[in-house]
Design an enzyme around this catalytic site. Structure first.
Site, PDB file in Angstrom:
ATOM      1  CB  SER A  34      -0.929  -0.092   1.209  1.00 34.74           C
ATOM      2  OG  SER A  34      -1.795   0.986   1.276  1.00 34.74           O
ATOM      3  CG  ASP A  59      -6.364   0.623  -0.499  1.00 36.54           C
ATOM      4  OD1 ASP A  59      -5.518   1.531  -0.352  1.00 36.54           O
ATOM      5  OD2 ASP A  59      -6.311  -0.464   0.123  1.00 36.54           O
ATOM      6  CB  ALA A  72      -9.268  10.559   9.118  1.00 39.29           C
ATOM      7  CG  ASN A  73      -6.523   6.217   6.196  1.00 38.99           C
ATOM      8  OD1 ASN A  73      -7.443   5.930   5.457  1.00 38.99           O
ATOM      9  ND2 ASN A  73      -6.038   5.357   7.086  1.00 38.99           N
ATOM     10  NE  ARG A  80      -5.663   2.356  17.273  1.00 36.92           N
ATOM     11  CZ  ARG A  80      -4.917   2.237  16.180  1.00 36.92           C
ATOM     12  NH1 ARG A  80      -4.288   3.278  15.675  1.00 36.92           N
ATOM     13  NH2 ARG A  80      -4.776   1.065  15.587  1.00 36.92           N
ATOM     14  CB  ALA A  81      -0.973  -0.480  20.692  1.00 39.27           C
ATOM     15  CB  SER A  82       0.529   1.359  15.534  1.00 39.16           C
ATOM     16  OG  SER A  82       0.581   0.765  14.255  1.00 39.16           O
ATOM     17  N   GLY A  83      -1.723  -0.931  14.993  1.00 38.55           N
ATOM     18  CA  GLY A  83      -1.906  -2.321  14.601  1.00 38.55           C
ATOM     19  C   GLY A  83      -0.920  -2.720  13.509  1.00 38.55           C
ATOM     20  NE  ARG A 138      -0.793   4.658  13.696  1.00 35.16           N
ATOM     21  CZ  ARG A 138       0.346   4.546  13.033  1.00 35.16           C
ATOM     22  NH1 ARG A 138       1.271   5.476  13.142  1.00 35.16           N
ATOM     23  NH2 ARG A 138       0.571   3.488  12.270  1.00 35.16           N
TER      24      ARG A 138
HETATM   25  P1  NG1 Z   1      -2.486   1.668  12.698  1.00 40.19           P
HETATM   26  O1  NG1 Z   1      -1.033   1.480  12.440  1.00 40.19           O
HETATM   27  O2  NG1 Z   1      -3.154   0.552  13.461  1.00 40.19           O
HETATM   28  O3  NG1 Z   1      -2.767   3.027  13.289  1.00 40.19           O
HETATM   29  C1  NG1 Z   1      -2.878   2.391  10.136  1.00 40.19           C
HETATM   30  C2  NG1 Z   1      -3.888   3.479   9.916  1.00 40.19           C
HETATM   31  C3  NG1 Z   1      -5.260   2.850   9.765  1.00 40.19           C
HETATM   32  C4  NG1 Z   1      -5.293   1.763   8.700  1.00 40.19           C
HETATM   33  C5  NG1 Z   1      -4.115   0.814   8.855  1.00 40.19           C
HETATM   34  C6  NG1 Z   1      -3.975  -0.156   7.714  1.00 40.19           C
HETATM   35  C7  NG1 Z   1      -4.001   5.707  10.942  1.00 40.19           C
HETATM   36  C8  NG1 Z   1      -4.019   6.504  12.181  1.00 40.19           C
HETATM   37  N1  NG1 Z   1      -3.929   4.374  11.084  1.00 40.19           N
HETATM   38  O4  NG1 Z   1      -3.245   1.659  11.282  1.00 40.19           O
HETATM   39  O5  NG1 Z   1      -6.192   3.858   9.509  1.00 40.19           O
HETATM   40  O6  NG1 Z   1      -5.353   2.315   7.423  1.00 40.19           O
HETATM   41  O7  NG1 Z   1      -2.876   1.505   9.027  1.00 40.19           O
HETATM   42  O8  NG1 Z   1      -3.313   0.362   6.613  1.00 40.19           O
HETATM   43  O9  NG1 Z   1      -4.048   6.259   9.839  1.00 40.19           O
HETATM   44 ZN    ZN Z   2      -3.652   1.268   0.271  1.00 40.01          ZN
END
Ligand code: NG1
Ligand code: ZN
Length: 542
Positions: A67, A288, A381-382, A505-508, A514
């Site tokens: 991506s 996307d 939002a992204n 929150r913890a990033s996934g 973040r």
């Molecule tokens: P994480 O890393 O969990 O914040 C980020 C984006 C999500 C989503 C995923 C998958 C932000 C704050 N977070 O997730 O919206 O798009 O990557 O690509 O933009």
């Molecule tokens: Zn993408």
């Protein structure tokens, strides 16, 4: 079967991540530096082979992409039969299979999953796959294919695709010949469906002025060029200039361009030099995500992100539903995450008077929630999102007998939107066409659109912590339950700011936390974000 899997797996060894660390199937599937992914992709192939057999031999999709991430990364994710993201329970199985310590364990796991879930391994299996423009994609596709061969799974390589195109193809393949047929199972079918729906959705109106589309030097570039061959400029008014469409220099991918750059840096891509007053938008590397923007000759840069697209689409469709006199028949709602700007939430609730759902980050959550409405509008939002129409809504658009020309027009446009908007997943190309249709209907410039409400200044900060898993949330990730005591501190901090809101929150997808903050002024938003980030750091290192 065992021997075949073991022998093939030896050609695609898994790279151990080191003590106690696991590969995990997250919001974006498996995503990391491409050189770690050969074995992972092979194993995802095994998972897809199982998944197809579990789903009555329906076709499963596998997309190879990272991506908006840098060119050196790659990723692999699985698409379910109706074009949705992989079912959540299977994410755990994916993680398990990928982390099997040896080739023999892997083959044993494969069999044991089949046994546990009553999967007949002798039934036919079908997998289709595609990849973005990353050079590492070639090798990963070969690894995937080896797994499909070792499990006697029928495989079709669709080669270069945008992520939403692969989702589209999976759905088409599995609905072919049924009343729910989604479209022709080919890339051309995708372009034909969109271009035809575009003309109907415009209903004789035309887009005005040029639109510059930044394709992040990714797969969206060649695909947009291809799509434009299907569109009559005379009929639609669509005048698109494709930029940042260099796919010959892999390092250019997502570099200083694309939707993620624009959204996170809050500025236009430096190249090509933006022309003031020209309508522009940016895709991300796999097309996307979509962000609109322009450089105003008087006020400077302005961005219209996923929240804006969401409120624009919701307001347009809600108006059409009223014009079609279906407001008592169809329930329309909007789904956001905690990252949605507070001003957009207030606008949708108070001005548009539409119900709003809030879910944890990750489109699969939003998608799921949006299915609860007849018309469910969801965007992160992204810029990742779409509008889902229930079968009941689509039938109603088709079967309602119009009592006036205005009602007929509204019904036709609604039905066309059902075809124009990708029903499987967020799709930058399809979303862009929707925005162009809405602007043409309203006769709006981007400035008119921007004037619907004013965003609250906001800031997103990434905080490195020793153990991100120590951060646990509740209430759609808006509040922390752990580390204990931190949420109280954040609350105290937030209460000192006008229209302040902040959460952590913890990033996934990354090994970090973040912090998001918004407030009435730029300086307050920055200040709040920094204060909360300090608290997170302090508790994270305790
Ligand atoms: P994480 O890393 O969990 O914040 C980020 C984006 C999500 C989503 C995923 C998958 C932000 C704050 N977070 O997730 O919206 O798009 O990557 O690509 O933009
Ligand atoms: Zn993408």
């Amino acid at each position: 079967m065992d021997e075949k899997i073991i022998a093939a797996s030896k050609r695609h060894p898994i790279v151990p991540l080191g003590e106690g660390r696991l590969y995990t199937y997250g919001t974006a599937g498996f995503r990391m530096k491409a050189d770690l992914l050969d074995g992972v992709t092979f194993r995802v192939g095994l998972l897809a082979a199982l998944r197809s057999r579990k789903m009555s031999s329906k076709a499963i999709g596998v997309m190879i992409t990272a991506s908006h991430n840098p060119a050196a990364d790659n990723g692999v994710k699985v698409v379910d039969p109706m074009g949705e993201m992989l079912e959540q329970d299977w994410e755990g199985l994916a993680t398990k299979l990928v982390n099997a310590p040896t080739d023999e364990d892997l083959a044993a796991q494969y069999k044991s999953i089949a046994q546990q879930l009553n999967i007949n391994l002798d039934a036919p299996g079908k997998v289709i796959y595609g990849r973005d423009t990353r050079p590492s994609g070639h090798g990963l596709v070969a690894a995937l294919n080896d797994a499909l061969e070792a499990t006697s799974t029928q495989a079709t390589d669709f080669k270069l695709l945008t992520t939403p195109q692969l989702h589209y193809l999976v759905r088409c393949l599995n609905t072919e010949g049924t009343v729910n047929a989604y479209g022709a199972v080919s890339e051309a079918g995708y372009y034909e469906k969109l271009s035809e729906a575009l003309v109907r959705a415009l209903g004789g109106r035309k887009a005005s002025g040029q639109l510059v589309v930044d394709c992040a030097n990714g797969v969206g570039g060649p695909k947009l060029h291809e799509f434009l061959k299907y569109v009559s400029k005379d009929k639609t008014g669509l005048d698109i200039k494709v930029v940042n469409d260099d796919v010959l220099h892999p390092e250019a991918l997502n570099l200083d361009c694309g939707a993620d750059f624009v959204k996170t840096r809050q500025k236009p891509p430096p190249s090509p030099r933006p022309t003031p007053g020209v309508r522009s938008c940016s895709f991300d590397g796999d097309a996307d995500r979509l962000i609109y923007h322009w450089l105003d000759p008087e006020t400077g840069f302005f961005m219209l992100d996923g929240d804006r697209i969401s409120s624009l689409a919701a307001s347009f469709i809600a108006d059409l539903i009223r014009s079609a006199n279906l407001q008592d028949e169809l329930r329309i709602g909007v789904v956001q995450t905690a990252y949605a700007n507070g001003a957009s939430t207030a606008y949708i609730e108070k001005h548009l008077q539409l119900p709003i759902g809030c879910t944890p980050t990750g489109v699969k959550h939003l998608h799921h929630e949006a299915l609860k409405f007849d018309v469910g509008v969801y965007f992160e939002a992204n810029g990742h999102g779409t509008v889902l129409f229930s079968p009941h809504a689509l039938r109603t658009f088709r079967d309602t007998q119009p009592q006036s020309p205005a009602q007929k027009d509204a019904l036709d446009v609604l039905a066309a939107c059902g075809d124009l908007i990708n029903q499987t997943v967020g799709d930058a190309l399809s979303d862009m066409l929707l925005v162009e249709v809405i602007l043409a209907h309203k006769n709006w410039t981007l400035k008119d659109w921007a004037l619907t409400y004013s965003d609250l200044p906001n800031r997103l900060v990434r905080v490195e912590v020793a153990d991100k898993d120590a951060f646990r949330t509740t209430d759609a990730e808006r509040r922390l339950t752990h580390p204990v005591g931190l949420q109280d501190k954040i609350d105290q901090c937030v209460s000192k700011y006008t229209r302040g809101r902040s959460f952590a929150r913890a990033s996934g997808t990354e090994n970090a936390c973040r912090v998001y903050a918004e407030a009435a002024t730029r300086s307050e938003a920055d200040d709040l974000a920094n204060k909360v980030a300090q608290l997170v750091k302090q508790y994270g290192d305790m």
